[in-house]
Design an enzyme around this catalytic site. Structure first.
Site, PDB file in Angstrom:
ATOM      1  N   SER A  93      -2.512   0.162  -6.699  1.00 27.65           N
ATOM      2  CA  SER A  93      -2.062   0.948  -7.835  1.00 27.65           C
ATOM      3  C   SER A  93      -3.015   2.132  -8.044  1.00 27.65           C
ATOM      4  CB  SER A  93      -1.974   0.064  -9.086  1.00 27.65           C
ATOM      5  OG  SER A  93      -1.389   0.774 -10.153  1.00 27.65           O
TER       6      SER A  93
ATOM      7  N   LYS B 112       3.706   4.092 -11.222  1.00 26.56           N
ATOM      8  CA  LYS B 112       2.538   3.224 -11.053  1.00 26.56           C
ATOM      9  C   LYS B 112       2.290   2.375 -12.301  1.00 26.56           C
ATOM     10  CE  LYS B 112       0.993   4.074  -6.845  1.00 26.56           C
ATOM     11  NZ  LYS B 112       0.801   3.025  -5.819  1.00 26.56           N
TER      12      LYS B 112
ATOM     13  N   TYR C 225       4.738   9.951 -10.461  1.00 28.09           N
ATOM     14  CA  TYR C 225       3.720   9.062  -9.894  1.00 28.09           C
ATOM     15  C   TYR C 225       3.120   8.174 -10.978  1.00 28.09           C
ATOM     16  CZ  TYR C 225      -0.447   7.670  -7.221  1.00 28.09           C
ATOM     17  OH  TYR C 225      -1.436   6.957  -6.581  1.00 28.09           O
TER      18      TYR C 225
ATOM     19  N   VAL D 258      -9.140   9.172  -3.142  1.00 27.06           N
ATOM     20  CA  VAL D 258      -9.626   9.106  -1.763  1.00 27.06           C
ATOM     21  C   VAL D 258      -9.184  10.315  -0.946  1.00 27.06           C
ATOM     22  CG1 VAL D 258      -9.782   7.626   0.284  1.00 27.06           C
ATOM     23  CG2 VAL D 258      -9.420   6.595  -1.980  1.00 27.06           C
TER      24      VAL D 258
ATOM     25  N   ASN E  19       0.800  -1.224   0.000  1.00 26.46           N
ATOM     26  CA  ASN E  19       0.000   0.000   0.000  1.00 26.46           C
ATOM     27  C   ASN E  19       0.836   1.279   0.000  1.00 26.46           C
ATOM     28  OD1 ASN E  19      -2.589   1.428   0.292  1.00 26.46           O
ATOM     29  ND2 ASN E  19      -1.806   1.974   2.318  1.00 26.46           N
TER      30      ASN E  19
ATOM     31  N   THR F 130      -7.500  11.497   1.526  1.00 30.65           N
ATOM     32  CA  THR F 130      -6.410  11.214   2.466  1.00 30.65           C
ATOM     33  C   THR F 130      -5.404  12.357   2.380  1.00 30.65           C
ATOM     34  OG1 THR F 130      -5.137  10.033   0.776  1.00 30.65           O
ATOM     35  CG2 THR F 130      -6.651   8.713   2.113  1.00 30.65           C
TER      36      THR F 130
END
Length: 208
Positions: free
Chosen positions: A110, A134, A130, A163, A47, A165
């Site tokens: 991913s 990925k 990024y 998300v 993760n 976060t």
């Protein structure tokens, strides 16, 4: 927050792990092996990831690209290598047919941003290191599926969605709760037909 959670749930064990440090990965695998008391490991979820929201083709440099690959692609590869003996043990000792997360599985977290085909729809956020790292993780997942599947280990990449976060920010689409509940629902449905694929938190396939 993790320590508070662990204090309330005795079956939750915290293990220090820095995926950018190969020696830390090896140490973590040894700790987990000791905690398993001779049993195998059924599920490994990679993760950890890093993301720079302002990295564009104009600004990204070699150091930033290498740093992203080290955490987002190399880390999951080395972590899987370190835990492979425990995953193989779980697969060997399982009485279940086929492949599943309850038998032995590697799940790489991913992103749709690693999908080359779907890049145009999200390119308002270039985030080059990024995306590229990925995409490499997606290829790694496919290679792991073709290699480790023979040992009874399921390998799948999952996109948790955008998300809310620290990484995703509060402008993201999904709450943590919605994403996690979705991912947990998907995990229990995975089988050999999903090996080497990229799915979202609703179980829908994402093209490469």
């Amino acid at each position: 927050e993790l320590r508070d959670l662990a204090s309330k749930h005795p079956n939750l064990v915290l293990v220090k792990l820095d995926v950018a440090d190969p020696s830390a990965i090896a140490d973590a695998a040894k700790v987990v092996e000791g905690k398993l008391n001779g049993a195998g490991l059924n599920l490994l979820i990679n993760n950890a990831g890093i993301y720079n929201p302002t990295a564009s083709l104009e600004t990204a440099d070699a150091e930033e690209m290498i740093k992203a690959y080290k955490t987002n692609a190399v880390g999951p590869m080395l972590t899987a290598q370190a835990f492979l003996p425990l995953l193989k043990k779980a697969a060997r000792e399982s009485t279940e047919k086929g492949l599943s997360c309850s038998k032995a599985a590697i799940i790489n977290i991913s992103t749709v941003m690693g999908s080359i085909e779907r890049t145009p729809e999200s390119f308002f956020k270039p985030v080059i290191p990024y995306r590229c790292s990925k995409a490499a993780l997606n290829m790694l997942t496919k290679c792991q599926a073709l290699t480790y599947g023979k040992d009874g280990i399921l390998c799948v990449a999952l996109h948790p969605g955008w998300v809310k976060t620290d990484m995703g920010s509060q402008e993201a689409d999904l709450t943590v709760d919605t994403s996690v509940r979705g991912l947990l629902s998907v995990l229990v449905t995975l089988s050999e037909k999903h090996g080497g694929t990229l799915l979202n938190w609703e179980g829908k396939a994402i093209p490469w």
